[in-house]
Structures are given as structure tokens and as C-alpha cells.
Design an enzyme around this catalytic site. Structure first.
Site, mmCIF file in Angstrom:
data_model
loop_
_atom_site.group_PDB
_atom_site.id
_atom_site.type_symbol
_atom_site.label_atom_id
_atom_site.label_comp_id
_atom_site.label_asym_id
_atom_site.label_seq_id
_atom_site.Cartn_x
_atom_site.Cartn_y
_atom_site.Cartn_z
ATOM 1 N N HIS A 182 0.822 -1.206 0.000
ATOM 2 C CA HIS A 182 0.000 0.000 0.000
ATOM 3 C C HIS A 182 0.859 1.261 0.000
ATOM 4 O O HIS A 182 2.028 1.232 0.391
ATOM 5 C CB HIS A 182 -0.907 0.025 1.242
ATOM 6 C CG HIS A 182 -2.154 -0.786 1.088
ATOM 7 N ND1 HIS A 182 -3.382 -0.360 1.532
ATOM 8 C CD2 HIS A 182 -2.365 -2.005 0.525
ATOM 9 C CE1 HIS A 182 -4.292 -1.276 1.262
ATOM 10 N NE2 HIS A 182 -3.692 -2.278 0.655
ATOM 11 N N GLU A 224 -6.500 -0.538 -5.802
ATOM 12 C CA GLU A 224 -7.463 0.348 -5.147
ATOM 13 C C GLU A 224 -7.051 1.797 -5.394
ATOM 14 O O GLU A 224 -5.860 2.126 -5.371
ATOM 15 C CB GLU A 224 -7.518 0.102 -3.633
ATOM 16 C CG GLU A 224 -7.977 -1.281 -3.240
ATOM 17 C CD GLU A 224 -6.808 -2.162 -2.815
ATOM 18 O OE1 GLU A 224 -5.694 -1.640 -2.614
ATOM 19 O OE2 GLU A 224 -7.012 -3.384 -2.695
#
Length: 323
Positions: A38, A107
Site C-alpha cells: 500500500h 485500489e
């Protein structure tokens, strides 16, 4: 027997701590490990997000047995697929064959940082398929040239290739991604114990391939403390990936989950130290057909007590129940 994994969740601990936790998890007997990749944490309360690939290199040198895996890397926005192929090949060499490359279509939370907007899911899947094809071509050796719809590759070659390239896992959430995973992947990745996902994966060529799930848990001797921590750091988890993929910032997740209560979280995530509750939370994955389940202990500062408890209590209970 379902294998039980440990999650290095980059969103909730600093890099050196993450590696230390994995070393302890390997000693405790976890079967494998996965690592998130991430740029942002889901919520500000998690407070971290170091670079996963540096972390993986350190983990490969600090451990000797436990398999490593990205869960998952998006090979289409922050990273060009040719660079992902190089990173994965290097990790397979550093880990002496213990690495698996988990991939997903990404995402907005993590990929928006490089600009370029966030396209529709159909476009993201087109990009993803093209990226996987490039990675596989580079894993075969030789020079790769490509003029694609979304990516160009100019005379790329991986000069350091392992004898066996890392297996590629593909994350799924619906029929379209299952079709891609069955056709292009060596294993499938999912975060929900949905037998329908695995059936779709099998229909499209996935039969007999490994399937890896993931489950958040929150161990603490005091259940109320565990529920409070799980609500603070993990209440985003129940939104589903069709929502989670679209939100662009931790503040968006704060707003989207403002009505989620501690009781809601406690209903969805095993909290406390009742080992039977943890075992029952894993059972649906086994019943659905998952061959591996990676557990995520919520809270960076609570990893060592959890790993100690897992070694003495949780892992033996899971192996007895799921053998």
C-alpha cells in the site's frame, strides 16, 4: 489440511517491526506469510505504510523457511509491469524460491498518487490482463518488445532470473476477475469465504490450483479492548471490495464507516482470546475450499502477544479442527 498464514500488514507497523514480527511468526510455526503493498493506510488510526518491496527483501534475509507473498501488488499504476517482473524475479532469488507474486487490479487509495485518474473496472481489468501477460513474457527470459493498448515495453529483459519463476496469484471479487484468475493465474486470492468465487475460478481453468484467503482477527486477553481496537483500525473491512477499490483517501474510509459500530465489528471479526471463536471464523474458508488462510492480527503493537498465543494455543487448535 488448510495452511495457516501470518500477515505483515504494512498499514499498521513500522518496517523494522514488521520484519521482527515475521521472524517471530516463522519461529512460532506459521505455514506461510503475506504482505500488503500500500501507499496509504486504510484509516489514519493505523498510522503506517512503508514500501512493501524493501520490506520483502529484508524479510527474505531475516527468515529461512516461511514462504513470502504479496497480498496484493497492483502492476498497472504505481508500477509498470516490467518493473514488477524484475522485482518479483529478484525476490524469488533472494528468498531461494519462497516467493509468490500476488497481483490485483488495485485500489484508488494507493494508485491515485501517480495521477492519471481512476478508470472504470472494465478498463482496469484490461490493463491488468495486459500487465500479467508482460510479466509472464519476461519470466520466460529473452528480450520483450510490446506495443499494447495500455503498456509499451522496449527491449526489456530480466538478467537475473530464478530457475523457477514465482507463481502468480490473482485476486478475485466477481465473475470477471475469476475468469482472469482461472486463465492467467497459478493460484487465486480472495478475502471472503465465498464458494461461488472458487467455483467460477474452477470453471475458467483454476481447478486444482491453490486458493488463498485472508481473515482479520483481534487477539487480546480483554475482549472489550480487542473490540475497541478492531473498531478503531479495521471497521473499513466490511465495506466490500467494490466499495474499497473506489475510495481515494483514508478520510474517505473514515466518512464511509462513520456509522459502523463496535458491535458490528465484533460480529464480523473474532475478538478476544476465545480460541473456539477464532477456529469457527476460519471454518467457512475451509468449507468453501480454500487451501490456505492468512490471519491478520489487528494492531501493530499487539503482534508479539498474538504470535505467542498463536504458537501455544491458536495454531494447534486450528490444525486439530481443520486436519
Amino acid at each position: 489440511m488448510v495452511q495457516i498464514g501470518y500477515t505483515m500488514m504494512t498499514e499498521q507497523a513500522a518496517p523494522r517491526d514488521l520484519v521482527d514480527h515475521l521472524v517471530r511468526a516463522e519461529a512460532a510455526g506459521f505455514d506461510f506469510s503475506v504482505t500488503s503493498d500500500h501507499y496509504f493506510p486504510w484509516l489514519r488510526s493505523q498510522g503506517h505504510s512503508p514500501y512493501a518491496w524493501s520490506l520483502l527483501g529484508a524479510a527474505a534475509q531475516a527468515t529461512s523457511r516461511i514462504p513470502l507473498m504479496t497480498y496484493v501488488t497492483c502492476p498497472t499504476f504505481r508500477y509498470h509491469p516490467a518493473v514488477v517482473a524484475q522485482k518479483a524475479a529478484t525476490m524469488q532469488l533472494l528468498s531461494e524460491g519462497r516467493f509468490r507474486l500476488g497481483l490485483g487490479s488495485g485500489e484508488n487509495l494507493n494508485e491515485h498518487v501517480v495521477g492519471g485518474g481512476w478508470p472504470s473496472v472494465d478498463v482496469r481489468h484490461e490493463m491488468f490482463e495486459e500487465a500479467v501477460e508482460i510479466i509472464r513474457a519476461l519470466f520466460k527470459g529473452g528480450h520483450v518488445n510490446r506495443r499494447g493498448t495500455h503498456f509499451d515495453v522496449e527491449s526489456a529483459r530480466l538478467w537475473d532470473l530464478p530457475d523457477q519463476p514465482p507463481p502468480i496469484g490473482i485476486a478475485v471479487s466477481g465473475e470477471q476477475s475469476c475468469e482472469l484468475a482461472g486463465r492467467l493465474g497459478d493460484l487465486v486470492i480472495a478475502t471472503e469465504p465465498e464458494a461461488d468465487l472458487l467455483a467460477a475460478f474452477d470453471r475458467h481453468g483454476g481447478a486444482g490450483k491453490p486458493r488463498v484467503g485472508q481473515l482479520p482477527v483481534c487477539y487480546d486477553p480483554d475482549r472489550d479492548t480487542a473490540i475497541k481496537r478492531a473498531h478503531s483500525q479495521f471497521r473499513w473491512f466490511g465495506s466490500g471490495w467494490k466499495v474499497n477499490a473506489e475510495l481515494p483517501h483514508p478520510d474517505s474510509f473514515e466518512a464511509a464507516t462513520r456509522f459502523v459500530t463496535p458491535d458490528d465489528v465484533a460480529d464480523a471479526i473474532p475478538c478476544g482470546d476465545d480460541v473456539d471463536a477464532f477456529v469457527e471464523a476460519v471454518r467457512p474458508f475451509a468449507a468453501a475450499g480454500f487451501t490456505e488462510v492468512a490471519l491478520v492480527q489487528i494492531g501493530g503493537e499487539e503482534q508479539r502477544p498474538y504470535i505467542d498465543w498463536a504458537e501455544s494455543t491458536l495454531l494447534p487448535a486450528l490444525r486439530d479442527a481443520l486436519d
